[in-house]
Design a protein around this motif. Structure first.
Motif, short mmCIF file in Angstrom:
data_model
loop_
_atom_site.label_atom_id
_atom_site.label_comp_id
_atom_site.label_asym_id
_atom_site.label_seq_id
_atom_site.Cartn_x
_atom_site.Cartn_y
_atom_site.Cartn_z
N THR A 110 -10.42 5.54 -0.20
CA THR A 110 -9.67 4.15 0.04
C THR A 110 -8.06 4.88 -0.09
N THR A 112 -4.16 2.71 0.56
CA THR A 112 -3.53 1.43 0.79
C THR A 112 -1.70 1.63 0.69
N LYS A 117 -4.93 -2.42 2.89
CA LYS A 117 -6.06 -1.24 3.02
C LYS A 117 -5.66 -0.89 4.57
#
Lengths: 130, 148
Positions: A110, A112, A117
């Motif tokens: 992930t 961000t 995101k």
């Protein structure tokens, strides 16, 4: 298993350096005038620069510079880089999805920026550390 | 942006070999902040079993982006490059790229779609040595944004 979070600061100077090293001189990565003329909020990072920073995180988790055997992402949201000393920050986390008998580890990543995101379907396969 | 689906499966001629230089790998690694010795120091790379400094995982984009011009600039396909954004990117490695490699790219159009007024083009690039040894397979999906 969650892997330790890594953060990367990105400034305009980083984008200029990456443009030179990669040969990607698209002006949306260095000119506010052109970036805003095509509807962007301002200069954005090269998607491939973000992917490269996340690739560094993957290599660090793997513990070897040559351990990545498969790596893919989808670019979902631009990383806007303001023209100041602080720039912006990309935060990268990951979780181990699978450790195979063939000595490979698959991880889901992930990334961000400002709590949003910037990548989806970000996955890597690395040689299992150790 | 409507793209001609009959281009699916089309393979373009191999590109001229790209010579991977040690200083180019160092420059690229420095630009992304990759400080691991194997990217910079041939001795450290040899200790990992490589003949020379090892490129970071996304380095092949330097080679494949240049190679993909033969598709995005193909007048028959008619991509408007000013409307192109990067959709997806994937690298599947047989082995890492190292300094001293000569890399040849063979581009194939794997997918052409038009959806919601936008064109989607997936290019698969087989990156090999001039002798045909596989190094990395690279998929790049680009989106050609529709008007308005």
């Amino acid at each position: 298993m969650e892997l330790p979070t890594k953060t990367f600061r990105v400034t305009r100077a980083d984008l200029i350096r990456y443009a030179g090293a990669s040969g990607d001189f698209n002006p949306i990565h260095w000119s506010d005038r052109i970036a805003t003329s095509v509807g962007l909020p301002g200069v954005i990072a090269h998607g491939m620069f973000t992917m490269a920073l996340v690739g560094r995180a993957v290599a660090e988790w793997a513990g070897a510079a040559d351990a990545v055997v498969d790596y893919g992402v989808r670019f979902t949201r631009p990383v806007v880089v303001p023209d100041d000393e602080q720039g912006t920050e990309i935060e990268v986390t990951a979780a181990v999805r699978e450790v195979t008998d063939a000595g490979l580890t698959r991880i889901d990543i992930t990334a961000t920026c400002g709590g949003e995101k910037v990548l989806s379907q970000a996955r890597a396969t690395i040689r299992t550390p150790g | 942006m409507s793209l001609d689906p009959s281009f699916v499966g089309r393979t373009y001629p191999p590109t001229a070999p790209y010579q991977v230089g040690r200083e180019k790998i160092r420059e690229f690694a420095t630009a992304i902040g990759a400080t691991e010795p194997a990217h910079h120091d041939p001795t450290a790379a040899r200790a990992l079993g490589h003949p020379d400094v090892v490129a970071p995982p996304t380095f092949p984009i330097v080679v494949t982006m240049a190679a993909s011009r033969q598709i995005v600039e193909d007048p028959e396909l008619g991509v408007d490059y000013s409307r192109v954004v990067h959709g997806d990117q994937r690298f599947a490695y047989t082995r890492p790229v190292v300094a001293g490699d000569e890399l040849v790219c063979v581009n194939t159009i794997e997918e052409v779609r038009t959806r919601g007024g936008h064109g989607f083009l997936t290019i698969r690039t087989e990156v090999t040595t001039p002798d045909g040894e596989s190094v990395v397979t690279v998929w790049s999906k680009i989106v050609v944004r529709g008007e308005g």
